[in-house]
Design an enzyme around this catalytic site. Structure first.
Site, PDB file in Angstrom:
ATOM      1  N   CYS A 178      17.624 -18.041   2.845  1.00 30.52           N
ATOM      2  CA  CYS A 178      16.845 -16.845   2.545  1.00 30.52           C
ATOM      3  C   CYS A 178      17.737 -15.810   1.845  1.00 30.52           C
ATOM      4  O   CYS A 178      18.965 -15.882   1.903  1.00 30.52           O
ATOM      5  CB  CYS A 178      16.307 -16.227   3.830  1.00 30.52           C
ATOM      6  N   GLU A 213      18.329 -12.861   2.749  1.00 29.68           N
ATOM      7  CA  GLU A 213      19.171 -12.145   3.715  1.00 29.68           C
ATOM      8  C   GLU A 213      20.433 -12.942   4.044  1.00 29.68           C
ATOM      9  O   GLU A 213      21.475 -12.368   4.347  1.00 29.68           O
ATOM     10  CB  GLU A 213      18.390 -11.862   5.003  1.00 29.68           C
ATOM     11  N   CYS A 269      12.309 -13.215   7.923  1.00 24.87           N
ATOM     12  CA  CYS A 269      11.822 -14.222   8.874  1.00 24.87           C
ATOM     13  C   CYS A 269      12.594 -14.076  10.185  1.00 24.87           C
ATOM     14  O   CYS A 269      13.564 -13.318  10.279  1.00 24.87           O
ATOM     15  CB  CYS A 269      11.966 -15.625   8.284  1.00 24.87           C
ATOM     16  N   CYS A 290      16.322 -14.685   9.980  1.00 20.93           N
ATOM     17  CA  CYS A 290      17.051 -13.619   9.286  1.00 20.93           C
ATOM     18  C   CYS A 290      17.130 -12.338  10.110  1.00 20.93           C
ATOM     19  O   CYS A 290      18.089 -11.592  10.001  1.00 20.93           O
ATOM     20  CB  CYS A 290      16.427 -13.362   7.929  1.00 20.93           C
ATOM     21  N   ASN A 337      17.062 -15.636  -2.482  1.00 22.40           N
ATOM     22  CA  ASN A 337      16.876 -16.931  -1.831  1.00 22.40           C
ATOM     23  C   ASN A 337      17.360 -18.057  -2.727  1.00 22.40           C
ATOM     24  O   ASN A 337      17.285 -17.985  -3.954  1.00 22.40           O
ATOM     25  CB  ASN A 337      15.419 -17.144  -1.383  1.00 22.40           C
ATOM     26  N   VAL A 338      17.880 -19.101  -2.091  1.00 18.04           N
ATOM     27  CA  VAL A 338      18.405 -20.278  -2.782  1.00 18.04           C
ATOM     28  C   VAL A 338      17.827 -21.496  -2.076  1.00 18.04           C
ATOM     29  O   VAL A 338      18.245 -21.827  -0.957  1.00 18.04           O
ATOM     30  CB  VAL A 338      19.949 -20.306  -2.753  1.00 18.04           C
ATOM     31  N   GLU A 339      16.856 -22.133  -2.721  1.00 20.46           N
ATOM     32  CA  GLU A 339      16.193 -23.283  -2.105  1.00 20.46           C
ATOM     33  C   GLU A 339      16.983 -24.561  -2.365  1.00 20.46           C
ATOM     34  O   GLU A 339      17.967 -24.564  -3.103  1.00 20.46           O
ATOM     35  CB  GLU A 339      14.757 -23.380  -2.628  1.00 20.46           C
TER      36      GLU A 339
HETATM   37 ZN   LIG Z   1      14.803 -15.737   6.415  1.00 17.50          ZN
END
Ligand SMILES: [Zn+2]
Length: 131
Positions: A58, A60, A91, A94, A47-49
């Site tokens: 996310c 994925e 989620c 994804c 994940n990369v916020e």
């Molecule tokens: Zn997701």
């Protein structure tokens, strides 16, 4: 498609390892994903916020980019884990991304065992619904 042996232990380990590369300064939740691809390769994502929270990607999502970059064809089996090894379900968004690139038969590691996306995202909208 040729038969592929799915080594779930390897996928889970690769997902945990990928989570170590996550950029998660806001949630603190490091997530990794790993997928066996139709060509037999394994791709991973983390994940990369973003400071603009809604733009977070996310694990994925970044893994989907890796699938395309690697030429791995399609997702066959997917595992998602936190950095501490906890099983995390993709989620809703994804699940749709996995459906696009893996189809209804792609297996997902769930708390109920490996299940096809058709069970994890029932009655999915997909490429087959577009002209
Ligand atoms: Zn997701």
């Amino acid at each position: 498609m040729r038969h592929l042996d799915i080594d779930w232990a390897v996928l889970r380990d690769r997902a945990v390892a990928a989570a170590a590369h996550a950029y998660a300064p806001y949630s603190g939740l490091r997530v990794g994903a790993a997928a066996l691809c139709a060509d037999g390769s394994v791709v991973v994502g983390c994940n990369v916020e973003n400071a603009s929270y809604g733009l977070a990607m996310c694990a994925e999502c970044t893994m989907a980019g890796q699938l395309r970059l690697s030429g791995g064809e399609r997702f066959v089996a997917v595992a998602c884990r936190s950095g501490s090894g906890e099983l995390l379900m993709p989620c809703g968004r994804c699940r749709q991304i996995l459906y696009e690139l893996g189809g209804p038969d792609c297996l997902v590691d769930t708390p109920r065992g490996a299940l096809p996306l058709a069970d994890v995202l029932p009655d999915a909208f997909g490429p087959e619904h577009l002209p």
